[in-house]
Design a protein around this motif. Structure first.
Motif, PDB file in Angstrom:
ATOM      1  N   LEU A  81       0.840  -1.206   0.000  1.00 22.55           N
ATOM      2  CA  LEU A  81       0.000   0.000   0.000  1.00 22.55           C
ATOM      3  C   LEU A  81       0.874   1.254   0.000  1.00 22.55           C
ATOM      4  N   ALA A  82       2.011   1.186   0.689  1.00 21.15           N
ATOM      5  CA  ALA A  82       2.942   2.316   0.701  1.00 21.15           C
ATOM      6  C   ALA A  82       3.508   2.542  -0.706  1.00 21.15           C
ATOM      7  N   ILE A  83       3.773   1.453  -1.408  1.00 19.30           N
ATOM      8  CA  ILE A  83       4.269   1.564  -2.786  1.00 19.30           C
ATOM      9  C   ILE A  83       3.225   2.216  -3.674  1.00 19.30           C
ATOM     10  N   GLU A  84       1.975   1.795  -3.473  1.00 20.43           N
ATOM     11  CA  GLU A  84       0.865   2.425  -4.194  1.00 20.43           C
ATOM     12  C   GLU A  84       0.843   3.933  -3.931  1.00 20.43           C
ATOM     13  N   ALA A  85       1.031   4.308  -2.671  1.00 22.04           N
ATOM     14  CA  ALA A  85       1.039   5.728  -2.305  1.00 22.04           C
ATOM     15  C   ALA A  85       2.134   6.470  -3.067  1.00 22.04           C
ATOM     16  N   LEU A  86       3.359   5.975  -2.969  1.00 19.78           N
ATOM     17  CA  LEU A  86       4.486   6.654  -3.614  1.00 19.78           C
ATOM     18  C   LEU A  86       4.317   6.708  -5.128  1.00 19.78           C
ATOM     19  N   SER A  87       3.832   5.623  -5.725  1.00 19.56           N
ATOM     20  CA  SER A  87       3.726   5.647  -7.197  1.00 19.56           C
ATOM     21  C   SER A  87       2.686   6.637  -7.672  1.00 19.56           C
ATOM     22  N   ARG A  88       1.747   6.939  -6.804  1.00 21.03           N
ATOM     23  CA  ARG A  88       0.775   7.954  -7.202  1.00 21.03           C
ATOM     24  C   ARG A  88       1.244   9.360  -6.860  1.00 21.03           C
ATOM     25  N   GLU A  89       2.122   9.467  -5.879  1.00 20.92           N
ATOM     26  CA  GLU A  89       2.647  10.791  -5.534  1.00 20.92           C
ATOM     27  C   GLU A  89       3.675  11.281  -6.559  1.00 20.92           C
ATOM     28  N   LEU A  90       4.524  10.384  -7.004  1.00 24.08           N
ATOM     29  CA  LEU A  90       5.618  10.802  -7.889  1.00 24.08           C
ATOM     30  C   LEU A  90       5.141  11.592  -9.115  1.00 24.08           C
ATOM     31  N   PRO A  91       4.103  11.128  -9.826  1.00 23.65           N
ATOM     32  CA  PRO A  91       3.657  11.928 -10.973  1.00 23.65           C
ATOM     33  C   PRO A  91       3.158  13.311 -10.561  1.00 23.65           C
ATOM     34  N   MET A  92       2.599  13.407  -9.371  1.00 22.46           N
ATOM     35  CA  MET A  92       2.152  14.729  -8.905  1.00 22.46           C
ATOM     36  C   MET A  92       3.362  15.626  -8.647  1.00 22.46           C
ATOM     37  N   ALA A 109       4.760  24.176  -4.904  1.00 21.50           N
ATOM     38  CA  ALA A 109       3.688  23.437  -5.593  1.00 21.50           C
ATOM     39  C   ALA A 109       3.811  21.939  -5.296  1.00 21.50           C
ATOM     40  N   MET A 110       5.053  21.471  -5.275  1.00 19.43           N
ATOM     41  CA  MET A 110       5.266  20.053  -4.963  1.00 19.43           C
ATOM     42  C   MET A 110       4.756  19.714  -3.561  1.00 19.43           C
ATOM     43  N   HIS A 111       5.076  20.563  -2.601  1.00 15.55           N
ATOM     44  CA  HIS A 111       4.603  20.321  -1.238  1.00 15.55           C
ATOM     45  C   HIS A 111       3.072  20.382  -1.181  1.00 15.55           C
ATOM     46  N   ALA A 112       2.493  21.272  -1.968  1.00 15.38           N
ATOM     47  CA  ALA A 112       1.029  21.340  -2.017  1.00 15.38           C
ATOM     48  C   ALA A 112       0.475  20.016  -2.536  1.00 15.38           C
ATOM     49  N   GLY A 113       1.162  19.449  -3.517  1.00 17.63           N
ATOM     50  CA  GLY A 113       0.737  18.162  -4.065  1.00 17.63           C
ATOM     51  C   GLY A 113       0.797  17.055  -3.016  1.00 17.63           C
ATOM     52  N   TYR A 114       1.860  17.073  -2.246  1.00 20.55           N
ATOM     53  CA  TYR A 114       2.025  16.080  -1.174  1.00 20.55           C
ATOM     54  C   TYR A 114       0.863  16.185  -0.199  1.00 20.55           C
ATOM     55  N   PHE A 115       0.508  17.417   0.104  1.00 22.08           N
ATOM     56  CA  PHE A 115      -0.587  17.643   1.051  1.00 22.08           C
ATOM     57  C   PHE A 115      -1.937  17.228   0.453  1.00 22.08           C
ATOM     58  N   VAL A 116      -2.154  17.578  -0.809  1.00 25.60           N
ATOM     59  CA  VAL A 116      -3.408  17.173  -1.477  1.00 25.60           C
ATOM     60  C   VAL A 116      -3.533  15.659  -1.457  1.00 25.60           C
ATOM     61  N   PHE A 117      -2.441  14.977  -1.764  1.00 31.20           N
ATOM     62  CA  PHE A 117      -2.509  13.512  -1.767  1.00 31.20           C
ATOM     63  C   PHE A 117      -2.830  12.974  -0.379  1.00 31.20           C
ATOM     64  N   SER A 118      -2.249  13.584   0.642  1.00 33.05           N
ATOM     65  CA  SER A 118      -2.496  13.077   2.003  1.00 33.05           C
ATOM     66  C   SER A 118      -3.951  13.292   2.407  1.00 33.05           C
ATOM     67  N   ALA A 245      -1.397  26.494  -7.286  1.00 33.57           N
ATOM     68  CA  ALA A 245      -0.935  25.124  -7.575  1.00 33.57           C
ATOM     69  C   ALA A 245      -2.101  24.149  -7.449  1.00 33.57           C
ATOM     70  N   ARG A 246      -2.908  24.342  -6.435  1.00 32.25           N
ATOM     71  CA  ARG A 246      -4.066  23.468  -6.254  1.00 32.25           C
ATOM     72  C   ARG A 246      -4.977  23.543  -7.475  1.00 32.25           C
ATOM     73  N   LYS A 247      -5.179  24.761  -7.959  1.00 32.49           N
ATOM     74  CA  LYS A 247      -6.084  24.922  -9.094  1.00 32.49           C
ATOM     75  C   LYS A 247      -5.455  24.418 -10.393  1.00 32.49           C
ATOM     76  N   GLU A 248      -4.198  24.810 -10.632  1.00 36.85           N
ATOM     77  CA  GLU A 248      -3.601  24.542 -11.937  1.00 36.85           C
ATOM     78  C   GLU A 248      -3.044  23.135 -12.075  1.00 36.85           C
ATOM     79  N   GLU A 253      -7.518  15.906  -8.638  1.00 39.10           N
ATOM     80  CA  GLU A 253      -7.477  15.253  -7.330  1.00 39.10           C
ATOM     81  C   GLU A 253      -8.452  15.926  -6.370  1.00 39.10           C
ATOM     82  N   LEU A 254      -8.489  17.248  -6.395  1.00 41.11           N
ATOM     83  CA  LEU A 254      -9.368  17.962  -5.476  1.00 41.11           C
ATOM     84  C   LEU A 254     -10.833  17.740  -5.822  1.00 41.11           C
ATOM     85  N   ALA A 255     -11.109  17.578  -7.118  1.00 34.89           N
ATOM     86  CA  ALA A 255     -12.489  17.309  -7.530  1.00 34.89           C
ATOM     87  C   ALA A 255     -12.949  15.987  -6.904  1.00 34.89           C
ATOM     88  N   LEU A 256     -12.061  15.003  -6.884  1.00 38.18           N
ATOM     89  CA  LEU A 256     -12.402  13.716  -6.270  1.00 38.18           C
ATOM     90  C   LEU A 256     -12.711  13.882  -4.789  1.00 38.18           C
TER      91      LEU A 256
END
Lengths: 261, 261
Positions: A81-92, A109-118, A245-248, A253-256
């Motif tokens: 599950l951790a691998i799943e997490a990282l593989s989805r974070e990397l493209p973000m 923006a990258m840190h914002a992505g990390y937070f959105v994913f969490s 960054a969240r918008k662009e 992800e945020l829509a989900l």
DNA sequence: ACCTGAACACCGTTCAAGT
DNA sequence: ACCTGAACACCGTTCAAGT
């Protein structure tokens, strides 16, 4: 050139040549994805303490034996599950490299992505944290841990690209004795630490009483200011960068999540 | 005044009026300490995955039923180990307030203490981290989690005293919108994140390849520089502060480790 | 070659009996 | 009132039998 190596390494993991895989292997891969989603759902509904291999088997159309064909222990499943997490974070993270803004804005923006994913996948994020824990590392398959390590290395090279960006633009000047690896590590530690504490805010009055404002961004800004990464947070409105960054970058992800960017 | 409240709160926890406790209650307290040490030793020798209530009972002179008289689940035992960790860290933090040096040096001395403790008691430190994990919080006794939270609050008030020191001396000036709570949290997040990642360095090539130098101090200095806490790391040799704190404040702990300060 | 689920072993947890 | 350890239940893990 550096970006090229990131491209290659990610491609080696994400764009596996499906024609080289037998039908069985493909089915295996799909099934693993299915099992991971089931496991995540069990945790979501009932909590980590209630995650059992029985429940995963029962909720799937497969037997316990087959589950053990994929994961050699419960902890191995959590590492997966951790691998799943990282593989989805990397493209973000990678998307953030192309964010329209200064080198520091890209990093934020990258840190914002990390937070959105969490927020989008709290359980997967938690697994990524727990996967660094002895209870998990002691019992998961070595190949699994190696894959986790590979993804981590890619994350570091992406992180490095942000730093190189800063250096090349002249907006970031490293003090003597400070390497770009060190800066990546500092960003990682601050991001990891802040998110870990925020995740458990419910149990901690001292954390939860400051959740009204953007504490993640604030911590990152403290760090980037300390690195002297221009423009400093006193000279530029990074709240707006965060929102942009969240918008662009992360509106899908945020829509989900049902949150407007 | 602030220090007085710390004194009071710590005293309420550390200097329990033993005369108010019956002999039985005192024996209970001693036994709990004994059991915690046994549990720690099991983990040290065999790893977290091998920690079982049976082994703790067998290694002690008590039965399983008595163990459950102290800890209502295995996770509760781990939370109790986390409490042990925090109660031993707090006096080290408090000692750092009296460290001979500037306000920033005192703060760095505290982080040095945190690091020394994580080396002296890696298992207890790990328990403190794991205790923020759902698997533990979901199953440990509410009173236990509340005690953990109380200790955490004291840690925050001690942290706050370091910040007040900085503000009172004029060496730290907070930007508008930044509270002293925020600064404490940032220090906590950075300390926690860095130590968590360093703890698992064995599994992570990208972390372990920078362990040759003092990465904890470096990260803390990035943060404190970002807060503008004078003197900046470019103007002062905090490596020497770190070394001095080890010698002047933590030589007892280091002696137990067999390391010279 | 892979899937199945009964069987096994281990361990967390409880509780009736003892002191 | 507290301690004991046998008993229980649950769950991780295996493997002989089946397809």
């Amino acid at each position: 050139m550096l970006e090229q190596t990131i491209e290659n390494r990610m491609s080696a993991i994400y764009n596996v040549d499906t024609s080289s895989l037998s039908r069985k292997q493909l089915a295996m891969r799909d099934r693993e994805k299915e099992l991971l989603e089931i496991a995540r759902d069990v945790v979501m509904r009932e909590g980590f303490a209630q995650l059992t291999m029985d429940k995963v088997a029962a909720a799937s159309s497969y037997s316990k034996g087959t589950i053990y064909n994929h994961f050699n222990s419960k902890e191995d499943l959590i590492a997966a599950l951790a691998i799943e997490a990282l593989s989805r974070e990397l493209p973000m993270f990678k998307r953030s490299l192309a964010f329209d803004g200064s080198s520091r804005e890209k990093c934020i923006a990258m840190h914002a992505g990390y937070f959105v994913f969490s927020q989008l996948e709290p359980i997967l994020s938690m697994c990524a944290m727990v996967s660094r824990t002895p209870a998990v590392t002691e019992k998961s398959a070595p190949e699994r841990l190696q894959k986790l390590n590979e993804l981590e290395e890619i994350a570091v090279s992406i992180g490095d690209a942000f730093i190189q960006n800063g250096i090349n633009s002249g907006e970031l000047v490293l003090n003597p004795g400070v390497t770009s690896d060190n800066v990546v590590f500092a960003n990682w530690a601050m991001g990891f630490g802040t998110n870990a504490l925020v995740h458990n805010a419910e149990h901690s009055t001292c954390v939860s009483r400051q959740l009204n404002h953007n504490i993640v961004l604030q911590n990152i800004n403290f760090l980037l200011d300390g690195l002297g990464w221009k423009p400093l947070s006193t000279e530029f409105d990074y709240e707006q960068t965060w929102a942009r960054a969240r918008k662009e970058l992360f509106s899908e992800e945020l829509a989900l999540l049902g949150q407007e960017a």
